[in-house]
Motif scaffolding. Structure first.
Motif, PDB file in Angstrom:
ATOM      1  N   VAL A  22       0.834  -1.208   0.000  1.00  0.00           N
ATOM      2  CA  VAL A  22       0.000   0.000   0.000  1.00  0.00           C
ATOM      3  C   VAL A  22       0.873   1.263   0.000  1.00  0.00           C
ATOM      4  CG1 VAL A  22      -2.105   1.025   0.924  1.00  0.00           C
ATOM      5  CG2 VAL A  22      -1.610  -1.349   1.413  1.00  0.00           C
ATOM      6  N   PHE A  23       1.729   1.353  -0.999  1.00  0.00           N
ATOM      7  CA  PHE A  23       2.580   2.535  -1.166  1.00  0.00           C
ATOM      8  C   PHE A  23       1.719   3.665  -1.730  1.00  0.00           C
ATOM      9  CE2 PHE A  23       5.413   5.407  -3.320  1.00  0.00           C
ATOM     10  CZ  PHE A  23       6.557   5.427  -2.545  1.00  0.00           C
ATOM     11  N   THR A  24       1.801   4.838  -1.095  1.00  0.00           N
ATOM     12  CA  THR A  24       1.011   5.995  -1.538  1.00  0.00           C
ATOM     13  C   THR A  24       1.931   7.014  -2.192  1.00  0.00           C
ATOM     14  OG1 THR A  24      -0.496   5.649   0.319  1.00  0.00           O
ATOM     15  CG2 THR A  24      -0.626   7.762  -0.810  1.00  0.00           C
ATOM     16  N   PRO A  25       1.873   7.169  -3.500  1.00  0.00           N
ATOM     17  CA  PRO A  25       2.788   8.093  -4.174  1.00  0.00           C
ATOM     18  C   PRO A  25       2.357   9.548  -4.043  1.00  0.00           C
ATOM     19  CG  PRO A  25       1.396   7.005  -5.787  1.00  0.00           C
ATOM     20  CD  PRO A  25       1.050   6.410  -4.454  1.00  0.00           C
ATOM     21  N   ARG A  26       3.331  10.440  -4.210  1.00  0.00           N
ATOM     22  CA  ARG A  26       3.091  11.878  -4.257  1.00  0.00           C
ATOM     23  C   ARG A  26       3.078  12.338  -5.716  1.00  0.00           C
ATOM     24  NH1 ARG A  26       4.298  15.406  -0.368  1.00  0.00           N
ATOM     25  NH2 ARG A  26       5.589  16.616  -1.819  1.00  0.00           N
ATOM     26  N   PRO A  27       2.819  13.616  -5.981  1.00  0.00           N
ATOM     27  CA  PRO A  27       2.884  14.098  -7.369  1.00  0.00           C
ATOM     28  C   PRO A  27       4.255  13.873  -7.997  1.00  0.00           C
ATOM     29  CG  PRO A  27       1.720  15.696  -6.005  1.00  0.00           C
ATOM     30  CD  PRO A  27       2.265  14.652  -5.068  1.00  0.00           C
ATOM     31  N   ILE A  28       5.337  14.094  -7.202  1.00  0.00           N
ATOM     32  CA  ILE A  28       6.700  13.808  -7.664  1.00  0.00           C
ATOM     33  C   ILE A  28       7.318  12.783  -6.731  1.00  0.00           C
ATOM     34  CG2 ILE A  28       9.007  14.742  -8.066  1.00  0.00           C
ATOM     35  CD1 ILE A  28       7.760  17.470  -8.560  1.00  0.00           C
ATOM     36  N   ASN A  29       7.929  11.750  -7.315  1.00  0.00           N
ATOM     37  CA  ASN A  29       8.549  10.677  -6.537  1.00  0.00           C
ATOM     38  C   ASN A  29       9.936  10.416  -7.120  1.00  0.00           C
ATOM     39  OD1 ASN A  29       5.935   9.563  -4.986  1.00  0.00           O
ATOM     40  ND2 ASN A  29       5.401  10.003  -7.107  1.00  0.00           N
ATOM     41  N   ILE A  30      10.969  10.885  -6.424  1.00  0.00           N
ATOM     42  CA  ILE A  30      12.343  10.742  -6.890  1.00  0.00           C
ATOM     43  C   ILE A  30      12.976   9.554  -6.169  1.00  0.00           C
ATOM     44  CG2 ILE A  30      14.562  11.885  -7.207  1.00  0.00           C
ATOM     45  CD1 ILE A  30      12.268  13.247  -8.710  1.00  0.00           C
ATOM     46  N   LEU A  31      13.238   8.490  -6.903  1.00  0.00           N
ATOM     47  CA  LEU A  31      13.766   7.253  -6.322  1.00  0.00           C
ATOM     48  C   LEU A  31      15.293   7.326  -6.279  1.00  0.00           C
ATOM     49  CD1 LEU A  31      11.610   4.735  -8.407  1.00  0.00           C
ATOM     50  CD2 LEU A  31      10.977   5.875  -6.281  1.00  0.00           C
ATOM     51  N   ILE A  32      15.851   7.256  -5.076  1.00  0.00           N
ATOM     52  CA  ILE A  32      17.308   7.319  -4.922  1.00  0.00           C
ATOM     53  C   ILE A  32      17.790   6.085  -4.165  1.00  0.00           C
ATOM     54  CG2 ILE A  32      17.411   9.839  -5.007  1.00  0.00           C
ATOM     55  CD1 ILE A  32      17.703   9.797  -1.922  1.00  0.00           C
ATOM     56  N   HIS A 304       0.278  18.108 -13.897  1.00  0.00           N
ATOM     57  CA  HIS A 304      -0.663  17.487 -14.842  1.00  0.00           C
ATOM     58  C   HIS A 304      -0.667  15.963 -14.741  1.00  0.00           C
ATOM     59  CE1 HIS A 304      -1.088  21.406 -16.823  1.00  0.00           C
ATOM     60  NE2 HIS A 304       0.229  21.504 -16.740  1.00  0.00           N
ATOM     61  N   CYS A 305       0.407  15.385 -14.242  1.00  0.00           N
ATOM     62  CA  CYS A 305       0.472  13.931 -14.080  1.00  0.00           C
ATOM     63  C   CYS A 305       1.452  13.610 -12.952  1.00  0.00           C
ATOM     64  CB  CYS A 305       0.908  13.245 -15.384  1.00  0.00           C
ATOM     65  SG  CYS A 305       2.651  13.485 -15.830  1.00  0.00           S
ATOM     66  N   GLN A 306       1.340  12.412 -12.404  1.00  0.00           N
ATOM     67  CA  GLN A 306       2.318  11.990 -11.390  1.00  0.00           C
ATOM     68  C   GLN A 306       3.610  11.554 -12.082  1.00  0.00           C
ATOM     69  OE1 GLN A 306      -0.567   9.292  -9.544  1.00  0.00           O
ATOM     70  NE2 GLN A 306       0.198   9.972  -7.566  1.00  0.00           N
ATOM     71  N   VAL A 307       4.719  11.796 -11.410  1.00  0.00           N
ATOM     72  CA  VAL A 307       6.018  11.476 -11.999  1.00  0.00           C
ATOM     73  C   VAL A 307       6.849  10.647 -11.028  1.00  0.00           C
ATOM     74  CG1 VAL A 307       8.102  12.402 -13.064  1.00  0.00           C
ATOM     75  CG2 VAL A 307       5.961  13.679 -13.248  1.00  0.00           C
ATOM     76  N   PHE A 308       7.439   9.562 -11.544  1.00  0.00           N
ATOM     77  CA  PHE A 308       8.419   8.760 -10.818  1.00  0.00           C
ATOM     78  C   PHE A 308       9.733   8.852 -11.590  1.00  0.00           C
ATOM     79  CE2 PHE A 308       4.510   6.955  -9.286  1.00  0.00           C
ATOM     80  CZ  PHE A 308       4.782   6.454  -8.023  1.00  0.00           C
ATOM     81  N   VAL A 309      10.815   9.161 -10.886  1.00  0.00           N
ATOM     82  CA  VAL A 309      12.128   9.259 -11.520  1.00  0.00           C
ATOM     83  C   VAL A 309      13.128   8.453 -10.710  1.00  0.00           C
ATOM     84  CG1 VAL A 309      13.969  10.791 -12.286  1.00  0.00           C
ATOM     85  CG2 VAL A 309      11.597  11.589 -12.361  1.00  0.00           C
TER      86      VAL A 309
END
Length: 367
Positions: A22-32, A304-309
């Motif tokens: 049940v991971f809840t993402p934010r509008p921007i999600n920077i994976l490090i 405008h959209c969610q982003v995962f980087v």
């Protein structure tokens, strides 16, 4: 904020991902995180989902391409018998959910142990029953179900798109001619970059000019694209300042091609962006000034959209807030995902940038 968003997801048993619940993402999600921590596996899961939902043999083809089921299951089939996932997408109407379980089957493939979907109308307090797609099938059945709920959920899931512009070899499609008619959407690997820009140049001029503006910011020598129909095909060509010579994609550096592709993706008409945009190491081969420009475009796109980087770049991370970060570490054989505790890090934020806090291993995500 986007009206459609990825509300939550659960992934279990996929490669290094033993359990993300049940991971809840934010509008921007920077994976490090360090190499091998699980950033790319996280992005790869959504590419796996995309292949699965285009069916027609695509799932088994992708499983074979990845080395077989034993290579995909967390620590192999002896340890993990199935991959499980549940995805919830929120719209103005309510919550759209899809869940599945893929189990190991001989000789080395995955078959559906379960595949279900449901829609819960906004304001519904009571749990809605799941619709089942059956069991034992080798390809997803959701694409073949002919009802409004299934079709809506399928279309929403297909708007979770992974983009990766790493292939810039001499024979990469973006360096070659592409069908003029195939330019409506930028493909996930940028294969139709020339055709996509040609369509924008002729049909959406303001966004084409926006792309040109950003390219000139990071490539000051760039003047404009030189795109024209060659018997129904387009080759990416451009002009540079101070010369009448026309250059083509075969002459572009890897970094230049990736920069053009990223800016074209992020600066296009916002209504054409996917619901959720995944980028795997977009900084690869980019100049630091281009990284800053791309980060700015990511921030704009996130309205405008969610982003995962997924990134290794401290320069890129410096452009974002601590709240945007998802820290990935390997504990034993499993990837673990967490967010920094911003409240406890206020003293560090006064002295260091976001990237420096990561670099100094204050929040983890370092070797």
């Amino acid at each position: 904020m986007p009206t459609i968003k990825l509300e939550s997801f659960t992934i279990k048993g996929y490669k290094s991902i033993k359990d993300i619940s049940v991971f809840t993402p934010r509008p921007i999600n920077i994976l490090i995180g360090p190499h091998g921590a699980g950033k790319s596996n996280f992005i790869a899961f959504f590419k796996f989902l995309s292949w699965m939902l285009y069916s027609d043999g695509k799932l088994q083809e992708h499983v074979a391409y990845l080395g077989g089921a034993n290579d995909i299951l967390h620590d192999g089939a002896d340890i993990t018998k199935s991959i499980e996932a549940q995805i919830a997408i929120k719209t103005a109407s309510g919550i759209n959910e899809y869940k599945f379980s893929l189990m190991f089957a001989k000789p080395d493939k995955l078959v559906f142990k379960a595949e279900k979907y449901r829609f819960s109308e906004a304001g519904t307090a009571q749990a809605v029953d799941w619709h089942t797609c059956g069991v034992g099938h080798e390809e997803a059945k959701l694409p073949g179900i002919n009802n409004e709920t299934a079709t809506t959920i399928l279309n929403l899931l297909r708007k979770l798109i992974v983009y990766q512009f790493h292939n810039t070899s001499d024979t990469a499609p973006m360096r070659l001619k592409w069908s003029l008619a195939d330019g409506k959407w930028l493909k996930q690997n940028g294969d139709n970059l020339g055709s996509f820009l040609y369509r924008l140049q002729n049909e959406e001029k303001p966004y084409y000019l926006r792309i040109i503006k950003y390219i000139r910011l990071v490539l000051p020598f760039f003047d404009d694209f030189e795109l024209y129909d060659e018997f129904g095909q387009i080759l990416l060509r451009w002009k540079e300042k101070g010369t009448n010579k026309v250059f083509n994609a075969g002459q572009a550096s890897d970094g230049m091609l990736r920069t053009i592709a990223l800016i074209s993706l992020l600066a296009q008409n916002p209504k054409d962006l996917p619901t959720v945009l995944f980028l795997d190491e977009p900084e690869l081969g980019l100049h630091p000034s281009a990284i800053d420009a791309v980060a700015g475009l990511i921030k704009t796109a996130s309205s405008h959209c969610q982003v995962f980087v997924a990134t290794q770049s401290i320069s890129l991370v410096n452009n974002f807030d601590l709240d945007d970060l998802v820290v990935i570490d390997r504990h034993g054989r499993s990837s673990e995902y967490s967010r920094p505790d911003t409240a406890s890090l206020q003293a560090y934020l006064e002295a260091f940038s976001t990237g420096e806090i990561w670099e100094k291993n204050i929040i983890g995500g370092r070797p």
